[in-house]
Design an enzyme around this catalytic site. Structure first.
Site, PDB file in Angstrom:
ATOM      1  N   VAL A   9       1.110  -1.274  -0.079  1.00 56.46           N
ATOM      2  CA  VAL A   9       0.016   0.005   0.211  1.00 56.46           C
ATOM      3  C   VAL A   9       0.858   1.206   0.212  1.00 56.46           C
ATOM      4  O   VAL A   9       1.787   1.411   0.847  1.00 56.46           O
ATOM      5  CB  VAL A   9      -0.862  -0.146   1.221  1.00 56.46           C
ATOM      6  CG1 VAL A   9      -1.696   1.173   1.353  1.00 56.46           C
ATOM      7  CG2 VAL A   9      -1.964  -1.345   1.165  1.00 56.46           C
ATOM      8  N   CYS A  10       0.524   2.050  -1.061  1.00 58.37           N
ATOM      9  CA  CYS A  10       1.300   3.445  -0.970  1.00 58.37           C
ATOM     10  C   CYS A  10       0.191   4.603  -0.543  1.00 58.37           C
ATOM     11  O   CYS A  10      -0.433   5.141  -1.419  1.00 58.37           O
ATOM     12  CB  CYS A  10       1.747   3.641  -2.325  1.00 58.37           C
ATOM     13  SG  CYS A  10       2.746   5.055  -2.664  1.00 58.37           S
ATOM     14  N   ILE A  11       0.387   4.966   0.692  1.00 63.79           N
ATOM     15  CA  ILE A  11      -0.452   5.967   1.261  1.00 63.79           C
ATOM     16  C   ILE A  11       0.369   6.869   2.080  1.00 63.79           C
ATOM     17  O   ILE A  11       1.137   6.344   2.842  1.00 63.79           O
ATOM     18  CB  ILE A  11      -1.698   5.316   1.833  1.00 63.79           C
ATOM     19  CG1 ILE A  11      -2.676   6.491   2.153  1.00 63.79           C
ATOM     20  CG2 ILE A  11      -1.284   4.681   3.069  1.00 63.79           C
ATOM     21  CD1 ILE A  11      -4.005   5.726   2.618  1.00 63.79           C
TER      22      ILE A  11
END
Length: 165
Positions: free
Chosen positions: A88-90
């Site tokens: 996840v890229c957040i």
């Protein structure tokens, strides 16, 4: 340092158990290791991910909460902010401090006041409203921008797979 992290994770688990956020279940994979959690995230209502059930793993560093955990979906996902391998890229999962690319403000990035619950709620929001400016999956970002109908079609297939259909 690991003792502080363990106490914090135990407290967060207790809070999540007593007051679980809607559509999210999370906790340690086993009682022997509080630094690896599994989560189930329900697709947000009124989105192309609605009705899906998406498993993920959270891996916490020994210096948690000073450093953020890492999160990875363990099922197939097609989303601008999820790498093809499920990571996840957040912003909330990015290390504290200024963004070397100048894209995120330090207020959006990880800080020790964040929590597992805030991470998971942020991921639900991310599923509902992708950030196509920060594409972890270039193909998904491009499709989200240029061919929304095809993106929705792929998302629906992923929802069906998540349900074993």
């Amino acid at each position: 340092m690991a003792g502080t992290a363990l106490k914090r994770l135990m407290a967060e688990y207790k809070q999540l158990t007593l007051n679980p956020p809607e559509g999210i279940v999370a906790g340690p994979m086993n009682e022997e290791n509080f630094f690896e959690w599994e989560a189930l995230i329900m697709g947000p209502e009124d989105t192309c991910f609605e009705f899906g059930v998406f498993p993920a793993i959270l891996s916490f560093p020994l210096d948690y909460p000073l450093s953020p955990p890492k999160m990875r979906f363990t099922c197939e996902m097609f989303h601008p902010n999820i790498y093809p391998d499920g990571r996840v890229c957040i912003s909330i999962l990015h290390a504290p401090g200024d963004d070397p690319m100048g894209y995120e403000s330090s207020a959006e990035r990880w800080s020790p006041v964040q929590s597992v619950e805030k991470i998971l709620l942020s991921v639900v929001s991310m599923l509902a409203e992708p950030n196509d400016e920060s594409g972890a999956n270039v193909d998904a970002s491009k499709m989200w921008r240029d061919d929304r109908e095809q993106f929705y079609k792929i998302a629906k297939q992923i929802v069906q797979k998540s349900l074993g259909l």
